[in-house]
Design a protein around this motif. Structure first.
Motif, short mmCIF file in Angstrom:
data_model
loop_
_atom_site.label_atom_id
_atom_site.label_comp_id
_atom_site.label_asym_id
_atom_site.label_seq_id
_atom_site.Cartn_x
_atom_site.Cartn_y
_atom_site.Cartn_z
N ALA A 58 0.83 -1.20 0.00
CA ALA A 58 0.00 0.00 0.00
C ALA A 58 0.87 1.26 0.00
CB ALA A 58 -0.93 -0.01 1.21
N ALA A 59 1.97 1.23 0.76
CA ALA A 59 2.88 2.38 0.78
C ALA A 59 3.54 2.57 -0.59
CB ALA A 59 3.94 2.19 1.86
N ALA A 60 3.89 1.47 -1.24
CA ALA A 60 4.49 1.56 -2.57
C ALA A 60 3.49 2.16 -3.57
CB ALA A 60 4.95 0.19 -3.04
N ALA A 61 2.24 1.70 -3.50
CA ALA A 61 1.22 2.25 -4.40
C ALA A 61 0.99 3.73 -4.10
CB ALA A 61 -0.08 1.46 -4.24
N LEU A 62 1.01 4.10 -2.82
CA LEU A 62 0.83 5.50 -2.45
C LEU A 62 1.98 6.35 -2.98
CD1 LEU A 62 -0.85 7.58 -0.87
CD2 LEU A 62 0.58 7.05 1.13
N CYS A 63 3.20 5.83 -2.94
CA CYS A 63 4.34 6.56 -3.49
C CYS A 63 4.17 6.82 -4.98
CB CYS A 63 5.63 5.78 -3.25
SG CYS A 63 6.23 5.87 -1.57
N VAL A 64 3.70 5.83 -5.70
CA VAL A 64 3.49 6.01 -7.14
C VAL A 64 2.42 7.06 -7.40
CG1 VAL A 64 2.70 4.88 -9.25
CG2 VAL A 64 4.31 3.71 -7.76
N VAL A 65 1.32 6.98 -6.65
CA VAL A 65 0.25 7.96 -6.82
C VAL A 65 0.75 9.36 -6.48
CG1 VAL A 65 -1.99 8.69 -5.91
CG2 VAL A 65 -1.61 6.30 -6.47
N LEU A 66 1.48 9.49 -5.38
CA LEU A 66 2.01 10.80 -5.01
C LEU A 66 3.03 11.29 -6.04
CD1 LEU A 66 2.38 10.47 -1.14
CD2 LEU A 66 0.67 11.75 -2.44
N GLY A 67 3.75 10.38 -6.66
CA GLY A 67 4.67 10.78 -7.72
C GLY A 67 3.95 11.39 -8.90
N PHE A 68 2.84 10.78 -9.29
CA PHE A 68 2.05 11.34 -10.39
C PHE A 68 1.41 12.67 -10.00
CE2 PHE A 68 2.18 7.03 -12.18
CZ PHE A 68 2.57 7.36 -13.48
N VAL A 69 0.93 12.76 -8.76
CA VAL A 69 0.35 14.03 -8.29
C VAL A 69 1.42 15.10 -8.31
CG1 VAL A 69 -0.60 15.20 -6.26
CG2 VAL A 69 -1.48 12.97 -6.94
N GLY A 70 2.61 14.78 -7.79
CA GLY A 70 3.71 15.74 -7.80
C GLY A 70 4.14 16.13 -9.20
N PHE A 71 4.09 15.16 -10.11
CA PHE A 71 4.45 15.44 -11.50
C PHE A 71 3.56 16.54 -12.07
CE2 PHE A 71 4.02 14.70 -16.06
CZ PHE A 71 5.35 14.66 -16.46
N TYR A 72 2.26 16.43 -11.86
CA TYR A 72 1.35 17.42 -12.42
C TYR A 72 1.30 18.69 -11.58
CZ TYR A 72 -0.04 13.98 -15.80
OH TYR A 72 -0.02 13.08 -16.83
N TRP A 73 1.55 18.58 -10.29
CA TRP A 73 1.53 19.74 -9.42
C TRP A 73 2.72 20.66 -9.69
CZ3 TRP A 73 4.11 20.67 -4.39
CH2 TRP A 73 3.56 21.76 -3.72
N LEU A 74 3.85 20.09 -10.11
CA LEU A 74 5.04 20.87 -10.39
C LEU A 74 5.17 21.26 -11.86
CD1 LEU A 74 7.61 18.92 -8.20
CD2 LEU A 74 6.60 21.15 -7.73
N ALA A 75 4.06 21.35 -12.56
CA ALA A 75 4.10 21.70 -13.98
C ALA A 75 4.73 23.07 -14.21
CB ALA A 75 2.70 21.66 -14.57
N ALA A 76 4.53 24.00 -13.29
CA ALA A 76 5.08 25.34 -13.45
C ALA A 76 6.58 25.37 -13.18
CB ALA A 76 4.37 26.31 -12.51
N GLN A 77 7.12 24.38 -12.50
CA GLN A 77 8.54 24.35 -12.15
C GLN A 77 9.42 23.89 -13.29
OE1 GLN A 77 9.40 25.65 -9.25
NE2 GLN A 77 7.23 25.95 -8.82
N GLY A 78 8.86 23.25 -14.27
CA GLY A 78 9.64 22.78 -15.41
C GLY A 78 9.71 21.27 -15.46
N ALA A 79 10.15 20.78 -16.60
CA ALA A 79 10.17 19.34 -16.85
C ALA A 79 11.15 18.62 -15.94
CB ALA A 79 10.50 19.07 -18.31
N TRP A 80 12.30 19.24 -15.64
CA TRP A 80 13.29 18.56 -14.80
C TRP A 80 12.72 18.26 -13.42
CZ3 TRP A 80 17.28 16.28 -16.78
CH2 TRP A 80 17.82 16.75 -17.96
N ALA A 81 12.05 19.21 -12.82
CA ALA A 81 11.47 19.00 -11.49
C ALA A 81 10.37 17.95 -11.55
CB ALA A 81 10.92 20.31 -10.95
#
Length: 126
Positions: free
Chosen positions: A19-42
């Motif tokens: 469950a923690a591994a699945a949560l990490c993946v979900v949070l990674g995708f959330v962070g990916f879209y949340w940091l759209a203004a920071q640039g592709a590297w972030a």
């Protein structure tokens, strides 16, 4: 009746790890879209770190350890395979192509013969 052995995650610790591994993946995708203004590297850094963390957590669970063992065994089996030489591979490829051409001609001739019998002789449409 045949019994099927289905292995499931049985311990609570393994369930929590997965469950923690699945949560990490979900949070990674959330962070990916949340940091759209920071640039592709972030974006990609957050996503890759989250996936790496999820893989690390998942590898400590029993199903992850079994998956790693399966991968190691698979690599050992692939190393045992005797691969054909270039000449053998070329010959087998030529045989397959020749067989395909022969089958294509056979099916074309069969189709034309049946067409001639049905439409030419029986129905008289030609």
């Amino acid at each position: 009746m045949a019994s099927t052995d289905v292995e499931t995650v049985s311990s609570g610790a393994d369930k929590a790890k997965l469950a923690a591994a699945a949560l990490c993946v979900v949070l990674g995708f959330v962070g990916f879209y949340w940091l759209a203004a920071q640039g592709a590297w972030a974006q990609w850094a957050v996503l890759l770190v989250a996936v790496a963390l999820a893989l690390g957590i998942g590898a400590t669970a029993t199903p992850g350890q079994r998956l790693i063992g399966f991968g190691r065994d698979s690599v050992k089996e692939v190393k045992k395979v005797v691969w054909p030489t270039r000449k053998e591979a070329t010959q087998m490829t030529a045989y397959v192509f020749a067989f395909v051409v022969v089958m294509a001609l056979f099916l074309w001739l069969t189709d034309k013969l049946l067409e001639w019998v049905l439409y030419g002789l029986i129905l008289g449409w030609r």
